[in-house]
Scaffold this motif. Structure first.
Motif, PDB file in Angstrom:
ATOM      1  N   CYS A  75       0.851  -1.180   0.000  1.00 13.95           N
ATOM      2  CA  CYS A  75       0.000   0.000   0.000  1.00 13.95           C
ATOM      3  C   CYS A  75       0.894   1.239   0.000  1.00 13.95           C
ATOM      4  N   LEU A  76       0.872   1.961  -1.104  1.00 17.27           N
ATOM      5  CA  LEU A  76       1.659   3.190  -1.163  1.00 17.27           C
ATOM      6  C   LEU A  76       0.828   4.311  -0.555  1.00 17.27           C
ATOM      7  N   TYR A  77       1.327   4.901   0.535  1.00 22.30           N
ATOM      8  CA  TYR A  77       0.587   6.005   1.138  1.00 22.30           C
ATOM      9  C   TYR A  77       1.245   7.327   0.764  1.00 22.30           C
ATOM     10  N   PHE A  78       0.465   8.217   0.171  1.00 28.15           N
ATOM     11  CA  PHE A  78       1.007   9.462  -0.359  1.00 28.15           C
ATOM     12  C   PHE A  78       0.908  10.601   0.653  1.00 28.15           C
ATOM     13  N   ILE A  79       2.078  11.115   1.016  1.00 32.30           N
ATOM     14  CA  ILE A  79       2.133  12.206   1.977  1.00 32.30           C
ATOM     15  C   ILE A  79       2.251  13.517   1.210  1.00 32.30           C
ATOM     16  N   SER A  80       1.443  14.505   1.608  1.00 34.67           N
ATOM     17  CA  SER A  80       1.484  15.796   0.938  1.00 34.67           C
ATOM     18  C   SER A  80       2.769  16.533   1.292  1.00 34.67           C
ATOM     19  N   PRO A  81       3.470  17.090   0.314  1.00 35.56           N
ATOM     20  CA  PRO A  81       4.782  17.702   0.574  1.00 35.56           C
ATOM     21  C   PRO A  81       4.692  19.096   1.205  1.00 35.56           C
ATOM     22  N   THR A  82       4.074  19.178   2.378  1.00 30.04           N
ATOM     23  CA  THR A  82       3.905  20.483   3.003  1.00 30.04           C
ATOM     24  C   THR A  82       5.227  21.019   3.511  1.00 30.04           C
ATOM     25  N   GLY A  83       6.142  20.122   3.858  1.00 31.12           N
ATOM     26  CA  GLY A  83       7.409  20.582   4.412  1.00 31.12           C
ATOM     27  C   GLY A  83       7.313  20.770   5.914  1.00 31.12           C
ATOM     28  N   HIS A  84       6.105  20.626   6.468  1.00 30.52           N
ATOM     29  CA  HIS A  84       5.935  20.836   7.906  1.00 30.52           C
ATOM     30  C   HIS A  84       6.015  19.534   8.668  1.00 30.52           C
ATOM     31  N   SER A  85       4.929  18.772   8.593  1.00 35.18           N
ATOM     32  CA  SER A  85       4.865  17.515   9.334  1.00 35.18           C
ATOM     33  C   SER A  85       3.764  16.687   8.693  1.00 35.18           C
ATOM     34  N   LEU A  86       3.528  15.524   9.248  1.00 35.09           N
ATOM     35  CA  LEU A  86       2.403  14.724   8.774  1.00 35.09           C
ATOM     36  C   LEU A  86       1.115  15.407   9.180  1.00 35.09           C
ATOM     37  N   ARG A  87       0.025  15.057   8.491  1.00 34.75           N
ATOM     38  CA  ARG A  87      -1.267  15.588   8.872  1.00 34.75           C
ATOM     39  C   ARG A  87      -1.938  14.581   9.807  1.00 34.75           C
ATOM     40  N   PRO A  88      -2.846  15.067  10.631  1.00 39.63           N
ATOM     41  CA  PRO A  88      -3.533  14.141  11.539  1.00 39.63           C
ATOM     42  C   PRO A  88      -4.110  12.924  10.811  1.00 39.63           C
ATOM     43  N   LEU A  89      -4.660  13.130   9.627  1.00 40.91           N
ATOM     44  CA  LEU A  89      -5.242  12.013   8.895  1.00 40.91           C
ATOM     45  C   LEU A  89      -4.182  10.985   8.507  1.00 40.91           C
ATOM     46  N   ASP A  90      -2.988  11.463   8.141  1.00 38.51           N
ATOM     47  CA  ASP A  90      -1.897  10.544   7.778  1.00 38.51           C
ATOM     48  C   ASP A  90      -1.607   9.600   8.943  1.00 38.51           C
ATOM     49  N   LEU A  91      -1.501  10.195  10.141  1.00 39.28           N
ATOM     50  CA  LEU A  91      -1.204   9.396  11.332  1.00 39.28           C
ATOM     51  C   LEU A  91      -2.284   8.356  11.572  1.00 39.28           C
ATOM     52  N   GLU A  92      -3.525   8.813  11.537  1.00 44.64           N
ATOM     53  CA  GLU A  92      -4.635   7.917  11.815  1.00 44.64           C
ATOM     54  C   GLU A  92      -4.667   6.765  10.823  1.00 44.64           C
ATOM     55  N   PHE A  93      -4.516   7.071   9.562  1.00 45.75           N
ATOM     56  CA  PHE A  93      -4.567   6.023   8.543  1.00 45.75           C
ATOM     57  C   PHE A  93      -3.463   5.000   8.765  1.00 45.75           C
ATOM     58  N   MET A  94      -2.243   5.516   8.906  1.00 48.74           N
ATOM     59  CA  MET A  94      -1.119   4.584   9.007  1.00 48.74           C
ATOM     60  C   MET A  94      -1.147   3.790  10.308  1.00 48.74           C
ATOM     61  N   LYS A  95      -1.640   4.394  11.372  1.00 45.16           N
ATOM     62  CA  LYS A  95      -1.750   3.666  12.636  1.00 45.16           C
ATOM     63  C   LYS A  95      -2.652   2.451  12.468  1.00 45.16           C
ATOM     64  N   HIS A  96      -3.800   2.677  11.842  1.00 43.20           N
ATOM     65  CA  HIS A  96      -4.764   1.592  11.690  1.00 43.20           C
ATOM     66  C   HIS A  96      -4.310   0.563  10.671  1.00 43.20           C
TER      67      HIS A  96
END
Lengths: 306, 348
Positions: free
Chosen positions: B172-193
């Motif tokens: 599963c390729l998970y695409f992170i938005s290149p904000t340059g800041h940090s992960l987004r809350p949704l990224d964390l939640e998805f990958m945790k589960h």
């Protein structure tokens, strides 16, 4: 300029007097900045006003963002140029669009704008009206993600809720992530969606016939963008880093494949955005006063039956 | 170097989990080994396995997850050098963001060097695009578990197929938005589960928006955040089999990942060569140039070295976990059915 010829009264000099008084008084302008985190807002603001508005910036991690709600943070900076003083307030909205559920994320923002209107209304109706401070939001830069295919559902909802309260100027930052073709396509798509949803963004006024030629030309160039040239939404790049290009130090971003120049009109619309803001500060304030504030005021007074 | 084989050719059948082997390059069998009294021909088994794999081909199922516009389709098309994902260029005016997360699986057969791959790309349009994205990972988790269930049902059949069609998600390729800041809350939640049920490979999308320094900083921050939040992405530390695995994977985990990628299906002329890239007024971004972005690293990782391992971890770990849970819940084996050829559905 005008000789003491017969029939000359002298009130043609009034604009100069107004001008001189304004210069002495200084200008106040409040710019609100809205968009998800990481879209390049702070960098752009710093680039536009050649300052560092955010010296001790702390960027929270994702876990912290989960708990956060939308905040309103106002920073004020005094800018002086050729004797003209500008008191610029930038209102930031950290937390906007970051949460998993962004359902109510613009309630805080609406409340803030209304509060400024409320305060002005109160001051205006007061006894001592000599020093009314205008903290009303004159312009809102709304940042659209360059990574998407157009407007997101949140973008649409926000603009629909706010277009009757503030002048909205849509901006696409981090525009160096797009090729020229992708940029055109995105702008067109955004404009289509804006018109589809009946969203009213800030319109550049037509230059009056007696405005000076320079102003007319600037406005014309900017206005031509509304249809064929598509400058709005402005696709911009911000940077506070100086890169050496052909012996000169310019603001830009250095990549392995080339240098993106902030102030190069062939690279992005940064100069156009800055010009627009600077030449239309007055108009933005007027529209805020004559349209948005008056709407608020009449609603308010109708409600309280005063 | 002794006789070796590539991971993609090691196991011939999904039903026989092979011990995980090191990724190496295939070599022709050597003629004589000086230590043996004579040549027996045991090593020709590698050639036999290779031939078998080429005949049967193999399944590979890759899922892409991320907000709309992060270049998922383009990247997959670039990875497999063919239009295997729904159109990557030319936005269609009619295409609207779906109101809920949809799961769209498209299958293709691609062939290279006599080896056939049944590639299925599973797209998840609508993920993360709504105003309220609560639990938007649930349809995805459900889909993944459904494939495990399908496989399990086949496995426990009395008359089961020689080769069970494998629709399980291997990667599963998970695409992170290149904000340059940090992960987004949704990224964390998805990958945790989801890291608990499938191999997740996080990638930083549209990486041409970051300078080298920004990229390095962002990658560091993302790695740290994943670690702090206990998210184990592929290759998971606990599945390193030996020291060699660990050393190789450590380097990937701690330095290379998440891969900062750029995708493109357009070619341009650069220094006399045709390259895949993106043309801007300030230069051409070359997708396969390692000084520009890490696409080539991702491609080599997923396809050239760890393809077989991704399948094995899916089968030996994730699937087994699911199976054990199901058997425990049911207090035994799920009810068995006799299935005929007609009943069985194909996923392609």
């Amino acid at each position: 300029q005008f000789s003491d010829s017969a029939g000359y009264v002298g009130f043609a000099n009034l604009p100069n007097q107004v001008h001189r008084k304004s210069v002495k008084k200084g200008f106040e302008f409040t710019l609100m900045v809205v968009g998800e985190s990481g879209l390049g807002k702070s960098t752009l603001i710093n680039s536009l006003f050649l300052t560092d508005l955010y010296p001790e910036r702390y960027i929270p991690g994702a876990a912290e963002k989960i708990e956060r709600t939308v905040q309103i943070e106002a920073s004020t900076v005094e800018i002086e140029e050729r004797g003209v003083k500008l008191r610029l307030t930038v209102v930031d909205t950290p937390g906007y669009g970051d949460a998993i559920n962004s359902q109510d994320c613009f309630k805080t923002i609406i409340q803030y704008i209304d509060n400024q209107f409320e305060r002005y209304l109160h001051d205006e109706s007061g006894l001592n009206r000599r020093h009314i401070i205008d903290n009303r939001v004159h312009c809102c830069f709304y940042f659209i993600s360059p990574f998407g295919h157009g407007l997101k559902p949140l973008d649409v909802e926000f603009m629909k809720a706010l277009h009757g309260k503030v002048n909205i100027v849509p901006v696409i930052a981090k525009a160096d992530t797009l090729t020229l073709k992708e940029r055109e396509r995105l702008k067109r798509r955004v404009l289509d969606e804006i018109s589809e949803h009946g969203i009213r963004i800030y319109q550049l006024p037509d230059a009056d016939s007696d405005e000076d030629e320079e102003f007319k030309e600037q406005t014309r160039v900017l206005k031509a963008s509304c249809t064929p040239n598509l400058f709005i939404p402005f696709a911009v790049i911000g940077s506070n880093q100086l890169i050496e290009v052909k012996g000169k130090k310019i603001r830009g971003r250095l990549y392995p494949w080339g240098v993106v120049e902030v102030e190069n009109p062939e690279h992005n619309d940064f100069l156009k955005l800055r010009t627009m803001l600077v030449t239309h500060m007055q108009d933005l304030q007027e529209v805020t006063q004559d349209l948005h504030y008056e709407n608020f005021r009449s609603e308010r007074l109708k409600r309280t039956g005063k | 170097a002794g006789p070796a084989e590539s991971k993609t050719e090691a196991a011939m059948s999904e039903l026989v989990p092979e011990p995980r082997q090191k990724p190496v390059v295939p070599m022709k069998p050597t003629s004589i080994n000086a230590n043996l009294l004579g040549y027996i021909g045991i090593d020709t088994i590698i050639e036999q396995m290779r031939k078998k794999t080429m005949k049967t081909g193999f399944d590979f199922n890759i899922m892409v997850v991320g907000q709309s516009g992060l270049g998922k389709s383009t990247l997959v098309n670039t990875l497999f050098k063919s239009q295997v994902s729904r159109k990557s260029s030319g936005w269609n005016r009619e295409e609207k963001i779906p109101k809920t997360v949809e799961i769209k699986a498209i299958g293709h057969v691609i062939e290279e060097g006599g080896v056939k791959m049944k590639l299925t790309v599973i797209d998840t349009p609508g993920f993360g695009d709504q105003i309220n994205n609560e639990n938007c990972w649930e349809p995805i988790e459900k889909y993944i578990n459904e494939q495990y269930e399908k496989f399990l049902k086949e496995e426990v059949n009395i008359a089961r197929k020689k080769r069970i069609p494998d629709t399980r998600v291997h990667c599963c390729l998970y695409f992170i938005s290149p904000t340059g800041h940090s992960l987004r809350p949704l990224d964390l939640e998805f990958m945790k589960h989801l890291s608990k049920v499938v191999n997740i490979i996080p990638v930083i999308a549209k990486a041409d928006t970051m300078t080298l320094e920004e990229k390095t900083e962002f990658k560091q921050r993302v790695r740290k955040e994943l670690e702090v939040n206990g998210i184990e992405f592929y290759p998971q530390k606990e599945f390193d089999e030996d020291l060699e695995d660990k050393t190789e994977n450590d380097k990937i985990r701690q330095e290379s990942m998440p891969f900062a990628v750029v995708g493109s299906d357009k070619e341009y002329q650069v220094n006399g060569k045709r390259v895949l890239g993106r043309k801007t007024p300030w230069g051409i971004i070359e997708v396969e140039n390692l000084t520009h972005c890490e696409f080539a690293l991702l491609r080599d990782f997923v396809i050239r070295t760890h393809l077989q391992d991704l399948k094995e971890v899916t089968h030996n770990i994730h699937y087994e976990t699911y199976r054990a849970k199901r058997l425990n819940d049911n207090g035994g084996l799920p009810p068995m059915t006799v299935e005929t050829e007609e009943n069985h559905e194909s996923n392609l």
